[in-house]
Scaffold this motif. Structure first.
Motif, PDB file in Angstrom:
ATOM      1  N   ALA A  17       0.816  -1.217   0.000  1.00  0.00           N
ATOM      2  CA  ALA A  17       0.000   0.000   0.000  1.00  0.00           C
ATOM      3  C   ALA A  17       0.846   1.262   0.000  1.00  0.00           C
ATOM      4  O   ALA A  17       0.387   2.315  -0.460  1.00  0.00           O
ATOM      5  CB  ALA A  17      -0.936  -0.010   1.200  1.00  0.00           C
ATOM      6  N   ASP A  18       2.091   1.172   0.502  1.00  0.00           N
ATOM      7  CA  ASP A  18       2.958   2.342   0.522  1.00  0.00           C
ATOM      8  C   ASP A  18       3.847   2.446  -0.717  1.00  0.00           C
ATOM      9  O   ASP A  18       4.690   3.342  -0.819  1.00  0.00           O
ATOM     10  CB  ASP A  18       3.817   2.359   1.784  1.00  0.00           C
ATOM     11  CG  ASP A  18       4.703   1.132   1.939  1.00  0.00           C
ATOM     12  OD1 ASP A  18       4.669   0.254   1.044  1.00  0.00           O
ATOM     13  OD2 ASP A  18       5.429   1.034   2.944  1.00  0.00           O
ATOM     14  N   ALA A  22       1.021   2.291  -5.994  1.00  0.00           N
ATOM     15  CA  ALA A  22      -0.200   1.647  -5.507  1.00  0.00           C
ATOM     16  C   ALA A  22      -1.462   2.460  -5.816  1.00  0.00           C
ATOM     17  O   ALA A  22      -2.424   1.931  -6.389  1.00  0.00           O
ATOM     18  CB  ALA A  22      -0.086   1.389  -4.008  1.00  0.00           C
ATOM     19  N   LEU A  23      -1.478   3.725  -5.431  1.00  0.00           N
ATOM     20  CA  LEU A  23      -2.680   4.533  -5.632  1.00  0.00           C
ATOM     21  C   LEU A  23      -2.984   4.735  -7.119  1.00  0.00           C
ATOM     22  O   LEU A  23      -4.134   4.527  -7.543  1.00  0.00           O
ATOM     23  CB  LEU A  23      -2.548   5.876  -4.913  1.00  0.00           C
ATOM     24  CG  LEU A  23      -3.773   6.796  -4.986  1.00  0.00           C
ATOM     25  CD1 LEU A  23      -5.008   6.115  -4.422  1.00  0.00           C
ATOM     26  CD2 LEU A  23      -3.496   8.107  -4.232  1.00  0.00           C
ATOM     27  N   PRO A  39      -6.963  -2.272   2.540  1.00  0.00           N
ATOM     28  CA  PRO A  39      -7.227  -2.357   3.979  1.00  0.00           C
ATOM     29  C   PRO A  39      -8.151  -1.249   4.458  1.00  0.00           C
ATOM     30  O   PRO A  39      -8.144  -0.138   3.919  1.00  0.00           O
ATOM     31  CB  PRO A  39      -5.834  -2.217   4.600  1.00  0.00           C
ATOM     32  CG  PRO A  39      -5.092  -1.364   3.614  1.00  0.00           C
ATOM     33  CD  PRO A  39      -5.610  -1.762   2.253  1.00  0.00           C
ATOM     34  N   THR A  40      -8.934  -1.554   5.478  1.00  0.00           N
ATOM     35  CA  THR A  40      -9.703  -0.541   6.195  1.00  0.00           C
ATOM     36  C   THR A  40      -9.415  -0.702   7.683  1.00  0.00           C
ATOM     37  O   THR A  40      -8.596  -1.520   8.087  1.00  0.00           O
ATOM     38  CB  THR A  40     -11.223  -0.655   5.937  1.00  0.00           C
ATOM     39  OG1 THR A  40     -11.771  -1.715   6.723  1.00  0.00           O
ATOM     40  CG2 THR A  40     -11.517  -0.878   4.463  1.00  0.00           C
ATOM     41  N   LEU A 175      -6.446  -6.084  -8.379  1.00  0.00           N
ATOM     42  CA  LEU A 175      -5.345  -5.564  -7.575  1.00  0.00           C
ATOM     43  C   LEU A 175      -5.633  -5.755  -6.098  1.00  0.00           C
ATOM     44  O   LEU A 175      -6.765  -5.581  -5.645  1.00  0.00           O
ATOM     45  CB  LEU A 175      -5.160  -4.066  -7.872  1.00  0.00           C
ATOM     46  CG  LEU A 175      -4.080  -3.316  -7.101  1.00  0.00           C
ATOM     47  CD1 LEU A 175      -2.695  -3.853  -7.434  1.00  0.00           C
ATOM     48  CD2 LEU A 175      -4.161  -1.814  -7.405  1.00  0.00           C
ATOM     49  N   VAL A 176      -4.586  -6.115  -5.355  1.00  0.00           N
ATOM     50  CA  VAL A 176      -4.640  -6.176  -3.891  1.00  0.00           C
ATOM     51  C   VAL A 176      -3.598  -5.215  -3.340  1.00  0.00           C
ATOM     52  O   VAL A 176      -2.414  -5.316  -3.685  1.00  0.00           O
ATOM     53  CB  VAL A 176      -4.364  -7.602  -3.367  1.00  0.00           C
ATOM     54  CG1 VAL A 176      -4.292  -7.603  -1.838  1.00  0.00           C
ATOM     55  CG2 VAL A 176      -5.429  -8.577  -3.854  1.00  0.00           C
ATOM     56  N   LEU A 177      -4.023  -4.277  -2.499  1.00  0.00           N
ATOM     57  CA  LEU A 177      -3.103  -3.370  -1.819  1.00  0.00           C
ATOM     58  C   LEU A 177      -2.844  -3.934  -0.424  1.00  0.00           C
ATOM     59  O   LEU A 177      -3.761  -4.037   0.392  1.00  0.00           O
ATOM     60  CB  LEU A 177      -3.703  -1.966  -1.716  1.00  0.00           C
ATOM     61  CG  LEU A 177      -4.028  -1.265  -3.032  1.00  0.00           C
ATOM     62  CD1 LEU A 177      -4.517   0.153  -2.766  1.00  0.00           C
ATOM     63  CD2 LEU A 177      -2.815  -1.246  -3.958  1.00  0.00           C
TER      64      LEU A 177
END
Length: 221
Positions: A17-18, A22-23, A39-40, A175-177
């Protein structure tokens, strides 16, 4: 329901995610009508463009989710609820001031502009603002709202890690972050504000006594 992905498996990409990519990669996938896991603060979610009926259909397919089960909406700020909901009940403001961002989902009247597939044809919609930087950044960049539900096949446990989500949805999402383990690991509480009196549909991670400090007439489902 027809399989929007055909017989092929989707090539599922995994990014931290970092990762600077990713974004942008997540936004590209969402704009292409694909689904993204991220993730949440409660559990990992899988989301799609809420305004595209086709994208939401793909979300149902990825999860093997029954069409009668509506898809919740995640927002990046309370103001974005106005995009998807109308005639918000008076209790909405006090509840969001107390519990958002956080593990509280509110059922409110749906605006007609929201595709019916999101609400399973119903007149209400479930909304929540998560308390997680990755989720908030992605949702805000996508316009403030995403159709999101837990990143698991229907009837299976909601995942607290990217690995658990991938075990269920590999080949079914774009996609999986991977943002590490979710800090909560417990699904959100759900309160129906359309009912009179309001109803607690799922206890989740917020004690009912805390909810009743704001909603004294809250009743259990």
């Amino acid at each position: 329901m027809a399989d929007p992905g055909g017989e092929r498996r989707i090539a599922t990409r995994v990014l931290r995610a970092d990762d600077p990519e990713a974004l942008p990669a997540a936004l590209e996938a969402l704009r292409a009508g694909e689904t993204v896991v991220f993730p949440t603060d409660t559990v990992y979610g899988v989301g799609s463009d809420a305004w595209s009926a086709e994208a939401v259909e793909r979300l149902f397919w990825a999860k093997e989710r029954p069409r009668a089960m509506a898809i919740p909406i995640l927002v990046s700020a309370p103001r974005h609820v106005a995009q998807v909901a109308a005639d918000l009940p008076d209790a909405f403001g006090p509840l969001t001031a107390r519990f958002w961002p956080g593990g509280l989902t509110l059922v409110v009247p749906r605006r007609q502009v929201v595709p019916e597939v999101v609400s399973a044809g119903g007149a209400t919609i479930a909304v929540r603002m998560p308390d997680h930087p990755v989720a908030l950044a992605l949702i805000e960049a996508a316009g403030g709202v995403l159709a999101v539900t837990s990143a698991n096949r229907s009837s299976r446990p909601a995942p607290a890690t990217a690995g658990e989500a991938l075990a269920d949805l590999d080949g079914r999402v774009a996609l999986v972050l991977d943002g590490g383990a979710c800090p909560g690991g417990i699904a959100s509480a759900v309160v129906d504000l359309v009912s009179a009196p309001p109803r607690l549909l799922r206890a989740g991670g917020i004690p009912p006594a805390m909810l009743r400090e704001v909603l004294p007439h809250l009743v259990d489902d």
